[in-house]
Design an enzyme around this catalytic site. Structure first.
Site, PDB file in Angstrom:
ATOM      1  CD  GLU A   1      -2.917   0.785   2.500  1.00 17.17           C
ATOM      2  OE1 GLU A   1      -3.312  -0.369   2.833  1.00 17.17           O
ATOM      3  OE2 GLU A   1      -3.213   1.802   3.130  1.00 17.17           O
TER       4      GLU A   1
ATOM      5  CD  GLU B   1      -4.904   6.994   5.167  1.00 17.73           C
ATOM      6  OE1 GLU B   1      -5.868   6.239   5.297  1.00 17.73           O
ATOM      7  OE2 GLU B   1      -3.931   6.999   5.948  1.00 17.73           O
TER       8      GLU B   1
ATOM      9  CD  GLN C   1      -1.482   8.977   8.546  1.00 21.81           C
ATOM     10  OE1 GLN C   1      -1.655   9.596   9.588  1.00 21.81           O
ATOM     11  NE2 GLN C   1      -1.911   7.751   8.395  1.00 21.81           N
ATOM     12  CB  THR C   2       2.658   9.969   2.858  1.00 20.69           C
ATOM     13  OG1 THR C   2       3.797  10.245   3.667  1.00 20.69           O
ATOM     14  CG2 THR C   2       2.292  11.207   2.055  1.00 20.69           C
ATOM     15  CG  ASN C   3       1.505   4.483   6.510  1.00 21.29           C
ATOM     16  OD1 ASN C   3       2.668   4.066   6.543  1.00 21.29           O
ATOM     17  ND2 ASN C   3       0.637   4.257   7.477  1.00 21.29           N
TER      18      ASN C   3
ATOM     19  N   GLY D   1       4.180   0.689  10.929  1.00 24.05           N
ATOM     20  CA  GLY D   1       3.629   1.870  10.266  1.00 24.05           C
ATOM     21  C   GLY D   1       4.775   2.763   9.842  1.00 24.05           C
ATOM     22  NE  ARG D   2       9.371   1.301   6.533  1.00 23.09           N
ATOM     23  CZ  ARG D   2       9.426  -0.021   6.735  1.00 23.09           C
ATOM     24  NH1 ARG D   2       8.352  -0.752   6.584  1.00 23.09           N
ATOM     25  NH2 ARG D   2      10.547  -0.590   7.110  1.00 23.09           N
ATOM     26  CD  GLU D   3       1.557   5.423  10.733  1.00 25.66           C
ATOM     27  OE1 GLU D   3       2.747   5.184  11.072  1.00 25.66           O
ATOM     28  OE2 GLU D   3       0.580   4.834  11.208  1.00 25.66           O
TER      29      GLU D   3
ATOM     30  N   GLY E   1      -7.154  12.269  16.705  1.00 28.81           N
ATOM     31  CA  GLY E   1      -7.332  10.961  17.327  1.00 28.81           C
ATOM     32  C   GLY E   1      -8.784  10.610  17.620  1.00 28.81           C
TER      33      GLY E   1
ATOM     34  NE  ARG F   1       3.915   3.286  15.267  1.00 28.96           N
ATOM     35  CZ  ARG F   1       3.520   3.869  14.144  1.00 28.96           C
ATOM     36  NH1 ARG F   1       3.633   5.181  14.004  1.00 28.96           N
ATOM     37  NH2 ARG F   1       3.017   3.149  13.190  1.00 28.96           N
TER      38      ARG F   1
END
Ligand code: NAG
Ligand code: NAG
Length: 313
Positions: A108, A112, A125-127, A137-139, A207, A282
């Site tokens: 993917e 977003e 946001q990109t991921n 996650g590589r947000e 959130g 994280r």
């Protein structure tokens, strides 16, 4: 005044030549030529002779469309204008995925847009996920240097054998080079291109503190300048790709010029608000590619500082 004009002209020239050089001949498609609606019934509407499309969210449904083909590498782009006014909890996504075909090992690449609240900007946001790596996650998240509800802006993804570049208005904002240590985390199977609008009340805006308020619906996202320029491929037989080696090499040969790199660091210094690479809670040990990203940032600050006589941010 005259010098300002020259400067404006010059920066226009630099950005169009360095970017257009690769993509100048990529013409846009009419919706019917490359895409198909995937949900939302009448919440998807073609406009401008079918060369642009509106997707909307109301109490009944969101809406979305996808490319008719899956692609292994290419250049994918759209001009997007986001819902204006109050749009908390509304998610607009422009992304590539193969989750339908590879449930457990999907790839993917995402843009977003995560809603807004009145008086505050939309956030983007990109991921990146590869081979089902959803636990990594590589947000990255960004503020935007413009109001994305006022005009159309161009959002583009280049995906080649060994590089992923996200662009806004032809300026690269994120680059991920494939590294051996990423292994399968680098997307490597054919993907479709998607555009969707949906209710992300539970998480999207601060959130999930701000939910969709349907009093302000319908929320309408507009898409135009639809560019699909890739190697169409059968997901279970990627060797069936419509591209020969020469075509693929075109995407592989895309690099970021010196001017573009300067523009990228300028954007990133000002507008990155979150990166997984710096989220030590994280990832006490950041994923390996973060070392390259940090080194590039340091170099960018150095170069940027020199050119404009400014220190690092
Ligand atoms: C774009 O098309 C023109 C005319 O066909 C051609 O001369 C030019 O080389 C092309 N540019 C690129 C980057 O492919
Ligand atoms: C992708 O994941 C599957 C299942 O975990 C694994 O068998 C395969 O080797 C992985 N592919 C790559 C390229 O890492």
């Amino acid at each position: 005044m005259a010098s300002l004009y020259v400067l404006t002209l010059l920066s226009f020239f630099i950005s169009t030549t360095s970017y257009g050089h690769v993509f100048e001949n990529y013409s846009s498609l009419a919706f019917e030529e490359g895409y198909t609606q995937i949900f939302g019934d009448s919440n998807l509407m073609l406009v401008r002779d079918g060369r642009a499309v509106h997707i909307s969210l109301d109490e009944r449904s969101g809406a979305g469309f996808a490319s008719q083909d899956l692609y292994l590498h290419g250049f994918f782009s759209a001009s997007i204008k986001l819902p204006s006014d109050y749009a908390a909890g509304v998610v607009v996504a422009f992304y590539m995925s193969n989750g339908d075909v590879f449930e457990k090992t999907h790839d993917e690449l995402d843009f977003e847009f995560l809603g807004n609240i009145r008086g505050r900007e939309w956030r983007l946001q990109t991921n990146i996920y590869g081979n089902g790596s959803t636990e990594v996650g590589r947000e990255e998240r960004y503020s935007l240097p413009f109001d994305p509800t006022e005009d159309f802006h161009l959002y583009s993804i280049l995906w080649s054998q060994d590089r992923i570049i996200f662009y806004i208005d032809s300026i690269p904002i994120r680059e991920m080079a494939r590294s051996p240590s990423m292994g399968g985390d680098f997307p490597s199977k054919p993907m479709s291109l998607y555009a969707t609008i949906w209710d992300g009340s539970t998480w999207a805006t601060l959130g999930g503190r701000y939910k969709v308020n349907y009093k302000y619906s319908p929320f309408v996202a507009e898409f135009a300048d639809l560019v699909l320029h890739g190697c169409a491929a059968d997901p279970v037989d990627p060797l069936s790709s419509t591209c020969d080696r020469h075509d693929s090499a075109r995407y592989d040969s895309v690099t970021i010029s010196t001017d573009q790199r300067l523009a990228m660091h300028g954007f990133r210094n000002k507008h990155v608000t979150y990166s997984y690479c710096y989220d030590l809670e994280r990832y006490p040990t950041p994923p390996s590619e973060c070392r390259t990203i940090a080194a590039a940032a340091a170099q960018g600050r150095h170069r940027h500082g020199k050119r404009h006589g400014r220190g690092s941010i």
